[in-house]
Design an enzyme around this catalytic site. Structure first.
Site, mmCIF file in Angstrom:
data_model
loop_
_atom_site.group_PDB
_atom_site.id
_atom_site.type_symbol
_atom_site.label_atom_id
_atom_site.label_comp_id
_atom_site.label_asym_id
_atom_site.label_seq_id
_atom_site.Cartn_x
_atom_site.Cartn_y
_atom_site.Cartn_z
ATOM 1 N N ASP A 92 0.860 -1.181 0.000
ATOM 2 C CA ASP A 92 0.000 0.000 0.000
ATOM 3 C C ASP A 92 0.902 1.238 0.000
ATOM 4 O O ASP A 92 2.135 1.123 0.015
ATOM 5 C CB ASP A 92 -0.958 -0.034 1.189
ATOM 6 C CG ASP A 92 -0.237 0.047 2.521
ATOM 7 O OD1 ASP A 92 1.009 0.159 2.541
ATOM 8 O OD2 ASP A 92 -0.911 -0.007 3.552
ATOM 9 N N ASP A 272 -7.584 -8.040 -0.458
ATOM 10 C CA ASP A 272 -6.727 -8.256 0.711
ATOM 11 C C ASP A 272 -7.562 -7.938 1.927
ATOM 12 O O ASP A 272 -8.486 -7.115 1.852
ATOM 13 C CB ASP A 272 -5.507 -7.320 0.707
ATOM 14 C CG ASP A 272 -5.872 -5.938 1.234
ATOM 15 O OD1 ASP A 272 -6.529 -5.176 0.495
ATOM 16 O OD2 ASP A 272 -5.541 -5.622 2.394
ATOM 17 N N CYS A 310 -11.918 -29.738 5.198
ATOM 18 C CA CYS A 310 -10.724 -28.915 4.941
ATOM 19 C C CYS A 310 -9.453 -29.768 4.904
ATOM 20 O O CYS A 310 -9.290 -30.702 5.687
ATOM 21 C CB CYS A 310 -10.613 -27.855 6.037
ATOM 22 S SG CYS A 310 -9.195 -26.763 5.883
ATOM 23 N N CYS A 312 -6.304 -28.366 5.177
ATOM 24 C CA CYS A 312 -5.165 -27.606 5.711
ATOM 25 C C CYS A 312 -4.434 -28.422 6.784
ATOM 26 O O CYS A 312 -4.956 -29.410 7.295
ATOM 27 C CB CYS A 312 -5.619 -26.257 6.279
ATOM 28 S SG CYS A 312 -6.260 -26.320 7.973
ATOM 29 N N CYS A 315 -6.436 -28.905 10.047
ATOM 30 C CA CYS A 315 -7.597 -29.797 9.975
ATOM 31 C C CYS A 315 -7.246 -31.204 9.523
ATOM 32 O O CYS A 315 -7.984 -32.148 9.822
ATOM 33 C CB CYS A 315 -8.653 -29.228 9.024
ATOM 34 S SG CYS A 315 -9.480 -27.761 9.682
ATOM 35 N N HIS A 354 -5.312 -22.330 9.221
ATOM 36 C CA HIS A 354 -6.654 -22.723 8.773
ATOM 37 C C HIS A 354 -7.382 -21.573 8.079
ATOM 38 O O HIS A 354 -7.925 -21.739 6.982
ATOM 39 C CB HIS A 354 -7.509 -23.230 9.937
ATOM 40 C CG HIS A 354 -8.923 -23.443 9.511
ATOM 41 N ND1 HIS A 354 -9.308 -24.519 8.746
ATOM 42 C CD2 HIS A 354 -10.027 -22.668 9.634
ATOM 43 C CE1 HIS A 354 -10.590 -24.411 8.452
ATOM 44 N NE2 HIS A 354 -11.049 -23.295 8.977
#
Lengths: 390, 390
Positions: A92, A272, A310, A312, A315, A354
């Site tokens: 930014d 974002d 999930c 990930c 998980c 996660h």
């Protein structure tokens, strides 16, 4: 450098599928950018970000200017070398953070005078300096300095006149940003930012003026600044699809999973938000079937993972086989509840993995659906699933 | 189950190389056990521990009894399932933690009465209950309940009489621990703990009595309890090599890298200590050439990793190629200094990986040297390198 290839458009909405080539590689859109304010996405390693499929991350110019400082970053040839992230980075302009200092800053036509929150030094940020800093950072996508028009100030809604003044100054800053960016021979890409508060006519004026300046990409700014959800949706419905079709569009600081789906439908390519990382640290987890508060005592002995579908690490463990497919390597809600209760660092580490995986995977599903011509179906299904409750 | 195979002994010291077979697999000794008090080694994932070569980790019975509680752990079939660690686990008896409560506890022949630090509940820990809890935890190595004889109490050195009383009660608790462990048909291994304070004659008595009870392994307790370094070295020189040669020996709560080398030379097979993890969080890093304080301003722009010979993720990145061998994927001292200054979670995450890797790698080097018959040379070299300064 920047090249944007529009690969496919959705017939049922403004959604589009694209590929964006930047200095550090190609990213597939629509995409979500994890926020790495101080040169680190809070709580995750770069390796973990790679594994989760992050394509591009964000850095905050203002924070990095304050710490570690430009001399240090220069020694590393920029932010990529410092934080050991070799894919694209967007930064930014620093404007939003300076603006957020409130009473500590004074905005003038020339730029923003402010006191350093680190050591109290009197400092000054101008469009030119923002470009110089982002050039040192080596950001693949550089943002113009703009003034973020507030939704309200001390309970008073921003008037059209105030919003116009602010928008017009942002346009002048856009010109100065562009001139300095060119003077610096920065080889990367500078985005212009549409402002105009909640006034569609002002946003249309801002957009037209920025399009005339021919930026390689455009952002929609001034949303997610405290306005009611309907107001945000109104701006999201107005601006993105009016931007040039052959250039990437970035909606700044938005939002929930539902907001991202809506943004994609309105033609946004890039998002974002700190929400996945911040909420993870506060114990609010995103799942396919709605949000889950890990601090709730009902999770105390629950052996299920956060999200049984999930893959990930939190998980599904190292194998990545979800619970629903018989995987039993993931960490349980009971364990995550316990880690949170004990203040153990592994708690936010796992929940951050996660939540970021959830956001990155959501956008992967969106891209796949767009490729398959099934975005409308995916959108309806994801909304229904999220509304079901966990 | 427990089987200890003595593979090699060092002719220049009491050092030995062994293989210890436990319920969850074989571990190579001498080894270091990272401490996972609340069912997590602070700041690292189980996957990361595997990658660093951790063979066995420690859990704290007292903490896990308090949180998450035995009902939760029982639901997971024990600690392995709860924390997703499938290699061996050793748990302490809870005695040391209860003892550390100070004024909050009262020690009697029957056991220890204390107030829960979590909710103030009046609780009672006996040798029998400690065995019951550790059976629920499913620990591969269970420790007897003992009383940790203090070095001093309110400035008064513990007298021989006091140390004898304490040691003799620990022996009676050892018998009760063993009886309960057998009654529970616990299939794992129970270790006895040698006490006796700083008195060699008492330690010899304790040792003889415990050896007569024929435990499958023995620990040296009551060190690292505030005594001067020379006193600790005196106990380390006295007790370990007098323990049965064909059984594993565990020195509890020790220590610095230099202490570990000394302990190995005195015949110790197993070590645990919070030092690598705790120091990492406080910014003190172990390196081949001595300790490094990452908070020191001199690291502000330093592009070198913590340890240029180290292959950990923090120093060498995903490839694991050390800086000295041309690797440039690691994180710099400047970056770690910056993360610490900004209070970023990635700071302690990376420094914990480094410090644990340092300890685990040190023991790997020790094992390799013992295998090669070069322990004396390694010990001399490591000491000289560490003394050089970073």
């Amino acid at each position: 450098m920047l090249q944007f290839d529009l690969l496919k458009t959705d017939p049922t909405s403004h959604a589009r599928r694209g590929a964006l080539t930047l200095g550090h590689g190609v990213v597939q859109t629509p995409l979500f950018m994890p926020v790495g304010t101080y040169g680190t996405v809070k709580g995750v390693t770069p390796r973990s970000l790679h594994e989760m499929g992050a394509q591009i991350i964000l850095g905050n110019t203002f924070h990095l200017w304050m710490r570690p400082g430009l001399d240090v970053l220069q020694g590393f040839g920029g932010l990529h070398g410092f934080e050991k992230w070799d894919k694209p980075i967007l930064t930014d302009s620093g404007g939003f953070q300076v603006w957020s200092l409130g009473a500590m800053r004074r905005i003038t036509e020339e730029g923003v005078h402010f006191a350093s929150p680190v050591n109290g030094d009197r400092l000054f940020l101008s469009p030119e300096l923002s470009m110089q800093i982002q050039t040192v950072l080596g950001s693949d996508v550089v943002m113009q300095l703009d003034e973020c028009t507030p939704y309200e100030t001390r309970g008073q809604l921003t008037t059209e006149g105030e919003a116009r003044q602010s928008m017009e100054m942002s346009l002048r800053w856009a010109r100065r940003s562009q001139a300095e960016f060119q003077r610096l021979n920065n080889p990367n890409a500078l985005f212009g930012i549409v402002q105009g508060g909640m006034y569609e006519n002002l946003r249309a004026e801002s957009l037209a003026a920025l399009v005339a300046m021919d930026f390689p990409g455009y952002a929609v700014g001034g949303v997610s600044v405290g306005e009611p959800k309907e107001e945000m949706l109104r701006v999201m419905a107005h601006t993105p699809h009016r931007l040039p079709a052959h250039k990437p569009r970035y909606l700044m600081g938005v939002g929930t999973p539902e907001d991202l789906l809506e943004g994609v439908a309105q033609g946004v390519d890039m998002f974002d938000c700190v929400m996945p990382t911040r909420n993870a640290r506060n114990g609010t987890l995103f799942t396919r079937f709605g949000d889950l508060k890990i601090r709730n005592a009902r999770h105390r002995a629950d052996q299920q993972p956060l999200d049984s579908s999930c893959s990930c690490y939190a998980c599904a463990g190292p194998s990545g086989v979800p619970w629903d497919q018989g995987g039993r390597e993931g960490f349980s809600r009971a364990y995550l509840h316990h880690l949170d209760r004990c203040g153990e660092m592994l708690g936010p580490m796992l929940t951050t993995v996660h939540n970021l995986h959830y956001y990155l995977n959501l956008m992967r599903e969106v891209r796949d659906a767009l490729d398959a011509g099934e975005f409308a179906q995916l959108r309806a299904r994801l909304r229904a699933e999220r509304a079901r409750g966990v």
